[in-house]
Design an enzyme around this catalytic site. Structure first.
Site, PDB file in Angstrom:
ATOM      1  NE  ARG A  72      -1.611  -2.254   2.777  1.00 17.37           N
ATOM      2  CZ  ARG A  72      -1.730  -3.516   2.357  1.00 17.37           C
ATOM      3  NH1 ARG A  72      -2.775  -3.887   1.708  1.00 17.37           N
ATOM      4  NH2 ARG A  72      -0.782  -4.407   2.610  1.00 17.37           N
ATOM      5  CB  THR A  73       3.453   2.555   2.277  1.00 20.90           C
ATOM      6  OG1 THR A  73       2.701   2.076   3.392  1.00 20.90           O
ATOM      7  CG2 THR A  73       4.032   3.909   2.607  1.00 20.90           C
TER       8      THR A  73
ATOM      9  CE  LYS B 294      27.005  -3.162  -6.564  1.00 17.93           C
ATOM     10  NZ  LYS B 294      26.989  -2.006  -7.474  1.00 17.93           N
TER      11      LYS B 294
ATOM     12  NE  ARG C  67       7.129   0.584   4.975  1.00 15.69           N
ATOM     13  CZ  ARG C  67       5.915   0.023   4.905  1.00 15.69           C
ATOM     14  NH1 ARG C  67       5.795  -1.261   4.605  1.00 15.69           N
ATOM     15  NH2 ARG C  67       4.835   0.735   5.134  1.00 15.69           N
TER      16      ARG C  67
ATOM     17  CG  HIS D 238       3.510   3.758   8.730  1.00 14.64           C
ATOM     18  ND1 HIS D 238       3.674   4.583   7.634  1.00 14.64           N
ATOM     19  CD2 HIS D 238       3.081   2.568   8.231  1.00 14.64           C
ATOM     20  CE1 HIS D 238       3.350   3.918   6.537  1.00 14.64           C
ATOM     21  NE2 HIS D 238       2.994   2.691   6.876  1.00 14.64           N
TER      22      HIS D 238
HETATM   23  N1   CP Z   1      -0.275  -0.053   5.868  1.00 13.44           N
HETATM   24  C1   CP Z   1       0.926  -0.320   5.324  1.00 13.44           C
HETATM   25  O1   CP Z   1       1.949   0.269   5.687  1.00 13.44           O
HETATM   26  O2   CP Z   1       0.891  -1.292   4.359  1.00 13.44           O
HETATM   27  P1   CP Z   1       2.138  -1.765   3.507  1.00 13.44           P
HETATM   28  O3   CP Z   1       3.099  -2.430   4.460  1.00 13.44           O
HETATM   29  O4   CP Z   1       1.594  -2.709   2.476  1.00 13.44           O
HETATM   30  O5   CP Z   1       2.766  -0.539   2.907  1.00 13.44           O
END
Ligand code: CP
Length: 305
Positions: free
Chosen positions: A54-55, A83, A104, A132
């Site tokens: 999603r993100t 590396k 991320r 998040h």
């Molecule tokens: N909600 C969320 O962070 O989903 P993903 O891990 O799929 O990005």
């Protein structure tokens, strides 16, 4: 010009209440008109050192609906990290190629570090079990949209409150709006003290439970979470709690008419599929709202809104 121009978003606590409301209002504009050519000539980098559906894809979608370009990787396996390249060198390099970096990373604190070394703004798309914030903003957007306001709601958070970074960000944000918190978890996965202190310092109440059925009749929002198996140091401990909470449709009979079930997704088994057709299930719409929020963040940080 927006106060958010040029600023990284690492933790939801980087934003004031006004900043949060500004992003939600811009996101509403994008929901009305998702395709605007305001990012033409801009490049966004998307660095995912940890899996995501999603993100990552909603950021990509957000950029493309706005006419911008996106570069990056979905896994560190295809980058020079394999590396031995450091995070600092990766960020300094990618900042040469982009106007803003979405990242991320599995390490708590990595996004803050990246923001300190990066000449371009960093948008934290999740750092370990820590924060998040873009998910938090889309959760707030979903709550305001379904409840009419963010003020004084009763929110129940269920599942992995220790390792679930989305609930940490959301408690901090809702503490600005006078919420009452109902934390439901196994004893081993309770909300961290540092997060509960934020609630206390805001003069608000939280209650802790181990039984999910106790909170269903009182909640405006049931915020389900996945038990984060990948963050457990001991797999046997995960086995003990992995089926701790499973919400099924019949359990919602006693809930408020206006109550909505949210979940940041992905789900494993904590919501049975028979809930999906209940009008109180909002988690797929919640994921869709992520596009508008991410469009709003990119536009505000680049000074385009
Ligand atoms: N909600 C969320 O962070 O989903 P993903 O891990 O799929 O990005």
């Amino acid at each position: 010009m927006s106060k958010l121009k040029g600023r990284s978003l690492v933790s939801i606590t980087d934003y004031s209440k006004d900043d949060i409301l500004k992003i939600l209002d811009i996101a509403e504009e994008f929901e009305q008109n998702q395709r605007q050519d305001i990012l033409r000539g801009h490049v966004i980098a998307s660095l995912f050192f940890e899996p995501s559906t999603r993100t990552r894809l909603s950021f990509e979608s957000a950029v493309q609906y706005l006419g911008g370009s996106i570069i990056g990787f979905a896994s560190p396996d295809v980058s020079s990290v394999t590396k031995g390249e450091s995070l600092k060198d990766t960020i300094l390099t990618v900042s040469n190629y982009s106007d803003l970096i979405v990242m991320r990373n599995p390490l708590d604190g990595s996004a803050r570090y990246a923001s300190e070394v990066s000449p371009v703004p960093i948008l934290n798309a999740g750092d370990g079990a820590n924060q998040h914030p873009t998910q938090c903003l889309l959760d707030l957007y979903s709550i305001r949209k379904t409840q009419g306001s963010l003020d004084n709601i009763h929110i129940a958070m269920i599942g992995d409150l220790k390792y679930g970074r989305t609930v940490h960000s959301l408690v901090q944000a809702l503490s600005l709006f006078g919420a009452t918190f109902h934390f439901v978890s196994p004893d081993s996965l309770k909300m961290p003290s540092s997060v509960k202190t934020v609630v206390k310092n805001a003069g608000l109440e939280y209650h802790q439970y181990t039984d999910l059925t106790e909170v269903i009749p009182i909640a405006d929002i049931l915020y389900m979470t996945r038990i984060q198996g990948e963050r457990f140091p001991d797999p046997l401990e995960y086995e003990k709690v992995k089926n701790a909470y499973i919400l099924s449709n019949d359990m919602l009979d006693d809930s408020k008419e206006t109550m909505k079930v949210l979940h940041p997704l992905p789900r494993v088994n904590e919501i049975t599929e028979d809930v999906d057709d209940n009008p109180k299930a909002y988690y797929f719409q919640q994921a869709k709202n992520g596009i508008y929020i991410r469009q709003a963040l990119i536009a505000a940080i680049l000074g385009l809104k």
